[in-house]
Design a protein around this motif. Structure first.
Motif, PDB file in Angstrom:
ATOM      1  N   MET A   1       0.849  -1.213   0.000  1.00 23.42           N
ATOM      2  CA  MET A   1       0.000   0.000   0.000  1.00 23.42           C
ATOM      3  C   MET A   1       0.870   1.244   0.000  1.00 23.42           C
ATOM      4  O   MET A   1       1.879   1.313   0.691  1.00 23.42           O
ATOM      5  N   GLU A   2       0.447   2.198  -0.776  1.00 25.56           N
ATOM      6  CA  GLU A   2       1.182   3.474  -0.768  1.00 25.56           C
ATOM      7  C   GLU A   2       1.143   4.047   0.636  1.00 25.56           C
ATOM      8  O   GLU A   2       0.075   4.150   1.228  1.00 25.56           O
ATOM      9  N   ASN A   3       2.291   4.449   1.092  1.00 21.61           N
ATOM     10  CA  ASN A   3       2.320   5.002   2.437  1.00 21.61           C
ATOM     11  C   ASN A   3       1.450   6.258   2.549  1.00 21.61           C
ATOM     12  O   ASN A   3       0.800   6.495   3.564  1.00 21.61           O
ATOM     13  N   THR A   4       1.427   7.048   1.474  1.00 18.62           N
ATOM     14  CA  THR A   4       0.652   8.296   1.548  1.00 18.62           C
ATOM     15  C   THR A   4      -0.839   8.009   1.700  1.00 18.62           C
ATOM     16  O   THR A   4      -1.554   8.685   2.441  1.00 18.62           O
ATOM     17  N   LYS A   5      -1.361   7.014   1.006  1.00 17.16           N
ATOM     18  CA  LYS A   5      -2.768   6.636   1.149  1.00 17.16           C
ATOM     19  C   LYS A   5      -3.046   6.211   2.587  1.00 17.16           C
ATOM     20  O   LYS A   5      -4.022   6.620   3.212  1.00 17.16           O
ATOM     21  N   PHE A   6      -2.150   5.344   3.089  1.00 16.86           N
ATOM     22  CA  PHE A   6      -2.325   4.850   4.461  1.00 16.86           C
ATOM     23  C   PHE A   6      -2.396   5.997   5.470  1.00 16.86           C
ATOM     24  O   PHE A   6      -3.234   6.033   6.361  1.00 16.86           O
ATOM     25  N   LYS A   7      -1.497   6.975   5.225  1.00 21.45           N
ATOM     26  CA  LYS A   7      -1.412   8.094   6.172  1.00 21.45           C
ATOM     27  C   LYS A   7      -2.734   8.866   6.286  1.00 21.45           C
ATOM     28  O   LYS A   7      -3.041   9.453   7.324  1.00 21.45           O
ATOM     29  N   ALA A   8      -3.490   8.873   5.202  1.00 26.56           N
ATOM     30  CA  ALA A   8      -4.759   9.606   5.221  1.00 26.56           C
ATOM     31  C   ALA A   8      -5.679   9.089   6.322  1.00 26.56           C
ATOM     32  O   ALA A   8      -6.569   9.798   6.788  1.00 26.56           O
ATOM     33  N   PHE A  30     -16.398   1.048  11.122  1.00 27.57           N
ATOM     34  CA  PHE A  30     -15.168   1.450  10.449  1.00 27.57           C
ATOM     35  C   PHE A  30     -14.678   0.285   9.549  1.00 27.57           C
ATOM     36  O   PHE A  30     -14.369   0.458   8.367  1.00 27.57           O
ATOM     37  N   ARG A  31     -14.689  -0.904  10.129  1.00 26.07           N
ATOM     38  CA  ARG A  31     -14.253  -2.090   9.375  1.00 26.07           C
ATOM     39  C   ARG A  31     -15.149  -2.298   8.159  1.00 26.07           C
ATOM     40  O   ARG A  31     -14.663  -2.544   7.050  1.00 26.07           O
ATOM     41  N   GLU A  32     -16.415  -2.187   8.380  1.00 25.05           N
ATOM     42  CA  GLU A  32     -17.371  -2.398   7.282  1.00 25.05           C
ATOM     43  C   GLU A  32     -17.132  -1.381   6.163  1.00 25.05           C
ATOM     44  O   GLU A  32     -17.140  -1.710   4.984  1.00 25.05           O
ATOM     45  N   PHE A  33     -16.870  -0.141   6.590  1.00 30.82           N
ATOM     46  CA  PHE A  33     -16.617   0.916   5.626  1.00 30.82           C
ATOM     47  C   PHE A  33     -15.436   0.564   4.735  1.00 30.82           C
ATOM     48  O   PHE A  33     -15.516   0.640   3.507  1.00 30.82           O
ATOM     49  N   ILE A  34     -14.354   0.138   5.348  1.00 30.09           N
ATOM     50  CA  ILE A  34     -13.152  -0.176   4.565  1.00 30.09           C
ATOM     51  C   ILE A  34     -13.413  -1.336   3.605  1.00 30.09           C
ATOM     52  O   ILE A  34     -13.011  -1.310   2.440  1.00 30.09           O
ATOM     53  N   ASP A  35     -14.126  -2.330   4.123  1.00 31.77           N
ATOM     54  CA  ASP A  35     -14.489  -3.466   3.261  1.00 31.77           C
ATOM     55  C   ASP A  35     -15.203  -3.017   1.995  1.00 31.77           C
ATOM     56  O   ASP A  35     -15.084  -3.639   0.943  1.00 31.77           O
ATOM     57  N   ASN A  36     -15.960  -1.945   2.114  1.00 34.32           N
ATOM     58  CA  ASN A  36     -16.792  -1.514   0.984  1.00 34.32           C
ATOM     59  C   ASN A  36     -16.131  -0.536   0.026  1.00 34.32           C
ATOM     60  O   ASN A  36     -16.756  -0.095  -0.923  1.00 34.32           O
ATOM     61  N   GLN A  37     -14.899  -0.150   0.285  1.00 30.67           N
ATOM     62  CA  GLN A  37     -14.255   0.848  -0.572  1.00 30.67           C
ATOM     63  C   GLN A  37     -13.584   0.172  -1.775  1.00 30.67           C
ATOM     64  O   GLN A  37     -12.502  -0.400  -1.652  1.00 30.67           O
ATOM     65  N   ASN A  38     -14.244   0.312  -2.912  1.00 29.94           N
ATOM     66  CA  ASN A  38     -13.729  -0.361  -4.113  1.00 29.94           C
ATOM     67  C   ASN A  38     -12.443   0.263  -4.630  1.00 29.94           C
ATOM     68  O   ASN A  38     -11.670  -0.373  -5.323  1.00 29.94           O
ATOM     69  N   TRP A  39     -12.212   1.498  -4.325  1.00 25.81           N
ATOM     70  CA  TRP A  39     -11.004   2.172  -4.824  1.00 25.81           C
ATOM     71  C   TRP A  39      -9.757   1.702  -4.093  1.00 25.81           C
ATOM     72  O   TRP A  39      -8.645   2.030  -4.454  1.00 25.81           O
ATOM     73  N   LEU A  40      -9.941   0.915  -3.049  1.00 25.57           N
ATOM     74  CA  LEU A  40      -8.786   0.344  -2.354  1.00 25.57           C
ATOM     75  C   LEU A  40      -8.609  -1.099  -2.817  1.00 25.57           C
ATOM     76  O   LEU A  40      -9.592  -1.824  -3.001  1.00 25.57           O
ATOM     77  N   SER A  41      -7.369  -1.466  -3.002  1.00 23.71           N
ATOM     78  CA  SER A  41      -7.111  -2.862  -3.371  1.00 23.71           C
ATOM     79  C   SER A  41      -7.363  -3.740  -2.155  1.00 23.71           C
ATOM     80  O   SER A  41      -7.409  -3.259  -1.023  1.00 23.71           O
ATOM     81  N   GLU A  43      -5.395  -5.804  -0.817  1.00 21.59           N
ATOM     82  CA  GLU A  43      -4.202  -5.743   0.036  1.00 21.59           C
ATOM     83  C   GLU A  43      -4.235  -4.493   0.916  1.00 21.59           C
ATOM     84  O   GLU A  43      -3.978  -4.545   2.112  1.00 21.59           O
ATOM     85  N   GLU A  44      -4.604  -3.372   0.251  1.00 21.78           N
ATOM     86  CA  GLU A  44      -4.693  -2.111   0.997  1.00 21.78           C
ATOM     87  C   GLU A  44      -5.753  -2.221   2.092  1.00 21.78           C
ATOM     88  O   GLU A  44      -5.555  -1.770   3.229  1.00 21.78           O
ATOM     89  N   GLN A  45      -6.859  -2.803   1.712  1.00 24.70           N
ATOM     90  CA  GLN A  45      -7.932  -2.973   2.704  1.00 24.70           C
ATOM     91  C   GLN A  45      -7.430  -3.771   3.902  1.00 24.70           C
ATOM     92  O   GLN A  45      -7.665  -3.417   5.051  1.00 24.70           O
ATOM     93  N   GLU A  46      -6.720  -4.844   3.623  1.00 24.49           N
ATOM     94  CA  GLU A  46      -6.219  -5.673   4.718  1.00 24.49           C
ATOM     95  C   GLU A  46      -5.278  -4.909   5.629  1.00 24.49           C
ATOM     96  O   GLU A  46      -5.327  -5.023   6.847  1.00 24.49           O
ATOM     97  N   LYS A  47      -4.403  -4.141   4.977  1.00 24.62           N
ATOM     98  CA  LYS A  47      -3.448  -3.378   5.779  1.00 24.62           C
ATOM     99  C   LYS A  47      -4.191  -2.403   6.713  1.00 24.62           C
ATOM    100  O   LYS A  47      -3.856  -2.241   7.893  1.00 24.62           O
TER     101      LYS A  47
END
Lengths: 753, 753
Positions: A1-8, A30-41, A43-47
């Motif tokens: 995952m891009e560190n900059t994305k994570f930092k957000a 919060f978890r559910e929200f991340i699960d639903n974000q298609n713009w995140l890969s 792997e990114e979601q898991e991180k």
């Protein structure tokens, strides 16, 4: 995952883990929200998800690191409006993040982190306008004290110096015998200082100065209130009953010894079965034709005298109220001097004394019960100013009606209803001095990163105490007025003054109850400790609302007197007067009840004396007129007047309340107008405005019902009350210091931090 | 002078001389009037004037004769409308008199004797609807008791039987050492009865029944409240802190001895400088790497533990809250078990105990201060459920945020905020039982010629007590709900339940304060005597508004929690939700805020559950939304959130108040709906309606401001409150009897006349 994305996501992580309010439920969403974000890969979601796993919380250093980064962001972006702005900065303006503004906003909303409030927790503020507020005296307290003390400054000074002596150190024993003895000794000192007999004629050793007598009562009330009541029973009730109901022969026989406390005595009116309805007492004083004596008798146990101060321990004589019986005929309530104990304290034959025991307060006063078993007294010991039995054994009185004679007798005792509220006023001043000085020093909570703040800077604390301070000043001037009316009374004014005293007694003692209650709570746990004296102040004054006339009953008397006045003036109106009356009403409607006025929220108008005066007078008049109308309607409808008054009893209290509110305001306004010193005038003007507006606020329901104000105006008044409290707060300590209560009397450690 | 003409003046003569209200002024105007009557000859005028000469009043027999003649007149002319009608009859219809109707009416007006009221004093009535009202039970009190006790009837019965034993006779000594010892002995008896350990796990001798534990607290509160607080400190605060913050090893080591009172202990959180802001406490617990111990220390005198129950006399150990320090770094507030005294009562080295001394109430509880001078405790005595120091000397916690951990720790102690209001509820029930039973028996005043009337028949007395009785029932059901929510809580609900408990604690303890104050005054002088127990009830519960969280502070927490909920739900709204929201608001405006509704004074409507529910909900929602809007505006305008919350602090309290009012109503309504017994349901329905309407009446200013009601409606509500009070009065005694407080606990002589 891009560190900059994570930092957000750092702000969200941090807030979820650190915030006091977020729960497991939020973590889940919060978890559910991340699960639903298609713009995140995936792997990114898991991180991201790894950072919000309940079983692997971030370490403490991790949390601190996040916080530091976020604060760094804020420092660089002080204009940040919400969490998302910070996220973008943390992501180094990553376009993927910028594109997801909507998603982030949704997340923040879901977590309750939307808006500027959420980021305010990162700002290290340290100071705020709440925290910098503090005491700055804007006026000369000595000048204000001078105004408050007025003509009686000398006697006040003398009393203060006496009660500040070491022998007046408070008694802390909880043993009531010890306490009662101490109070008696204090009274003896005061008698020796010629303070007890201040109101008695000079011919009998007195000072012939009733004004000073009241000032003594008031000043003593900065000290122990058992002392005040014991003092009042001896020199006021007992001595004054002899003075007012007796004649020269009684003065000669008793007054000097009463004034020196050589002859401790009681005022024995109330009986177990008859307190408020004192006209119904059942003790009898039967005339004996054979030897011209009277026999005083208690017909049954519930006709015993009750709550009688000075009875349980020290009293040697008593003014006893009893129905005079001659030849089996009842001539109404009259007064007799009856012995209770000999000089050695042994109870006289036929007298049985009981002890009221431990009370809520005033445990330094020996209240007791008295029963008389056919106690015979000489004829001369009937107090014969208003009634007597002649040599032929016939009843004689300049006032033939028993009722009227009884009320005339009571009327001469109106002094008690001046002394008691003045004592209650002093207790209120003591309570406020303690609570306000403590509130100025006690610190609790504060802005993020700053020191704790004096609790008197908090709006609620101000709202709890400062309007009560304003009311206390109002009552000070109100009671000055009452005293002055009493001192300069004419016979024709007596009934008005009696009603005035009954009303002010109720108004001020009820206020003292509320003030001391608020002071206790405002001082928290410290207020509960007896050493801080609110305990004694509250519990000692608790009975003030009952004795010298139950407040609820007295307020009805006030209302009845107002109604009688109203009926006379109103029914008196001839056609010309009626025209004037109608014109007056119309003028009020045009001037005060038109939309320009009822919606006027202009600050100058809201702070204006005339607006206050009009509003108070309007309330007084309308309530009075509507109570009169209601009673008439009820009686016309067939109710007898006893039932009618019961049906309207609630309104009767409103009548009295509105009358007293108006009087207090009027006196406060007049007193402030008369002040010359600029500084004092300015601060008292604010207090006066606060008094007026907080009373209006308290009665806003009524004003809105009557259409005298609209919502926009009552709301503006609430704001102004807040504002005045805030402004007066800086002068609150000087304003209680102007009461000039001796330190040794105030005594509470929390008032001297 | 013609005798008949003269007779026409008898009523005026009689009333002038006998009436309590007429004064010299009236006498003078009477004289003036007669002087001006040209239709009277000079001789006639003189004869009349002779009868109103202040220096020659009529004799008593003369007055009685006049009265008899007038009464005779009235008997023959029962339809008389005013004094003039009687005058005409007395004058034997003398045409001269009849011709002077106008003059007579003018005189009567001047003397305030116009209308039917003036003649009502001659009617010997003896009875009236006010005087015939009395207690008639309309329902089966045992059935109501059963409903109130519910599931916990058995334990309530057991506790009542224990506290009714002779050894539980009230302690009357004012010596606090004697009192404290007595309370300790009582606690020992309760421990022996296995009542103290009721909530502890069975493995450690407990009953594992928290529901019963609360019922024990509530039932004990019919007895001495020092006992309740001492009991609560030992078994609740001290025992539960070990249970909630410690782990198995602590349970093993301490719980059995705590439950049996072998090991008296304290809960040492509050410090002199930190009460409400308890997060700021300064006591330190420093980890010593060398031997793995902790050093507990008080850094300065104002960081001493204060008000600690069980400390001054009996406590041998304490759960001490202190900031954990490892290597100079502060890890936030944690809890440690620290010894205070050995088994013989000797204070441990390094511990200094002070005595808080005499307090306003609760003098059977030995509150004290504790200072620690580097007291070393073993590592295992850190209560380590939420945080610990590992073998490497590192801090470990499943909750990384100090703040959050601290609030989690506090959350486990929420039980105290359930026990305290339930205790306050019992005290209110005791006070009302005493005041209402006394008011039912105490007679004072009455109709002319009739016996005196029970004071509970007077409107004001009803208004003072009966709405408070209704509120007490509402709070009973509200606290049942709180308890049930707590017993069946899930982790996700904890924050809501904590806010609920904080709110109810404040609501109920403030109400208890007001209820007991009113009860004291309603019992007059008798209410002031300690034997009648209102003294103890009021003064003991006085601190309930402060301890376990200052009410004003707690109410702000409640409001913040409500605001957080509001923000989430509101900002969560998608466009569809928004549409629904707008629709909902519009529906309310159409249904509840149209003139048909805001002016609806139909009794069925005013008594209707749905109207009450809507009104309470509307107030709750609007206040909440407007507080949220206000805060947002303030913060958007540049205030930091600390200042903004201070500016809006007043509104924050309204938010919490409205929320709690709604909850209480809801629970009351639900409880009444579930009742099957007709009689009980009918009377509780009235109480429920009275609760709803008197709360609306109290907030009428707000409803009028919002345009939710118009004046015609708020006035109708006032009338209905009066009417409900009047109706419920006959059941008031049975309603307090249903509380089933043991006679030996109620104890007040005035409750058993």
């Amino acid at each position: 995952m891009e560190n900059t994305k994570f930092k957000a996501f750092l702000p969200h992580f941090y807030l979820v883990w650190s915030d006091d309010l977020l729960t497991q439920k939020e973590l889940a969403s919060f978890r559910e929200f991340i699960d639903n974000q298609n713009w995140l890969s995936e792997e990114e979601q898991e991180k991201l998800l790894a950072n919000i796993n309940i079983s692997t919380p971030p370490s403490r250093p991790q949390l601190n690191k996040w916080k530091a980064e976020i604060e760094e962001g804020l420092k660089n972006l002080p204009e940040a409006k919400d969490i998302f702005d910070i996220s973008v900065w943390l992501s180094d303006n990553n376009p993927d993040i910028i594109a997801q503004e909507q998603a982030f906003t949704a997340l923040e909303t879901q977590l309750g982190l939307a808006g500027e409030e959420a980021i305010s927790q990162f700002k290290t503020l340290g100071s705020s306008f709440t925290s910098v507020h503090h005491t700055v005296s804007s006026f000369d307290t000595a000048k204000l004290t001078q105004i408050l003390d007025g003509d009686t400054a000398d006697i006040i000074k003398k009393v203060k110096s006496v009660i500040s002596r070491p022998e007046f150190a408070y008694e802390t024993s909880t043993d009531i015998d010890v306490y009662r003895q101490r109070v008696f000794e204090w009274c003896k000192i005061l008698a020796d200082e010629n303070l007890g007999n201040m109101a008695y004629p000079k011919a009998y050793g007195g000072g012939e100065n009733i004004e000073d007598y009241f000032a003594i009562m008031e000043t003593l009330s900065y000290h122990d209130l058992s002392l005040v009541i014991k003092f009042g029973v001896q020199f006021g009730l007992w001595g004054m009953s002899v003075m007012s109901l007796g004649t020269e022969k009684h003065y000669k026989k008793y007054l000097k010894d009463i004034g020196s406390l050589e002859l401790p005595g009681c005022f024995a009116m109330t009986e177990t079965n008859h307190g408020s309805n004192v006209k119904g007492i059942e003790t009898t004083g039967t005339y004996n034709h054979n030897d011209g004596t009277f026999t005083i008798n208690t017909p049954h146990p519930n006709a015993q005298k009750e709550y009688i101060g000075n009875a349980a321990k020290h009293g040697q004589m008593a003014t006893v109220f009893a129905k005079l019986i001659i030849d089996g005929k009842d001539y109404g309530v009259n007064a007799f001097v009856v012995p209770l104990r000999d000089k050695k304290g042994k109870t006289v034959k036929g007298v049985t004394i009981g002890d009221c025991g431990h009370k809520m307060g005033l445990n330094g006063v020996d209240n007791g019960t008295i029963r008389f078993d056919n106690v015979v007294i000489p004829k001369e010991d009937m107090l014969n100013r208003f009634a007597s039995v002649n040599d032929a054994g016939e009843f004689e009185s300049p006032i033939p009606s028993d009722n009227r004679r009884f009320f005339t007798m009571l009327g001469t005792l109106v002094g008690g209803r001046i002394g008691i509220p003045r004592s209650a006023l002093s207790a209120s001043k003591s309570g406020l001095s303690i609570a306000i000085k403590y509130g100025d020093q006690r610190r609790q909570f504060g802005p993020e990163g700053g020191s704790e703040v004096p609790i008197l800077n908090y709006r609620m604390h101000q709202r709890r105490l400062i309007p009560l301070l304003a009311k206390t000043y109002a009552m000070h001037f109100g009671l000055q007025y009452l005293t002055s009316r009493f001192l300069h009374r004419t016979e024709a004014e007596m009934q008005e003054i009696e009603a005035l005293a009954a009303g002010m007694k109720s108004y001020v003692t009820w206020s003292a109850r509320d003030i001391l209650q608020e002071c206790r709570e405002a001082c928290g746990g410290k207020g509960y400790l007896s050493e801080n004296r609110i305990d004694a102040l509250k519990n000692d004054t608790e009975i003030y609302t009952t004795f010298e006339g139950d407040n609820t009953v007295l307020m009805q008397l006030v209302a009845k007197s107002r109604l009688a006045e109203f009926r006379k003036s109103f029914e008196n109106l001839d056609s010309m007067g009626m025209l004037n009356y109608v014109y007056e009403q119309t003028k009020i409607v045009i001037m005060q009840k038109n939309p320009m006025a009822t919606r006027n929220t202009d600050e100058a108008h809201l702070l204006d004396d005339t607006f206050h005066k009009n509003a108070f007078e309007y309330r007084e008049k309308v309530i009075l007129a509507s109570a009169a109308k209601r009673l008439k309607k009820l009686i016309d409808g067939g109710l007898d007047s006893y039932d009618a008054f019961n049906v309207a009893q609630h309104q009767m209290l409103d009548v009295a309340q509105a009358y007293l509110d108006r009087l207090m305001l009027e006196q406060f306004q007049q007193a402030v107008n008369a002040i010359e010193d600029e500084g004092v005038k300015t601060i008292l003007t604010k207090l006066k405005q606060l008094f007026a507006l907080s009373q209006i606020e308290e009665n806003k329901g009524w004003y809105l019902e009557e259409g005298y104000m609209e919502a926009v105006k009552t709301k503006a008044i609430r704001k102004l009350v807040n504002q005045l409290c805030w402004e007066i707060r800086t002068d609150a300590v000087p304003l209680v210091e102007a009461f000039a209560i001796p330190d040794s009397c105030l005594a509470a450690p929390i008032a001297f931090l």
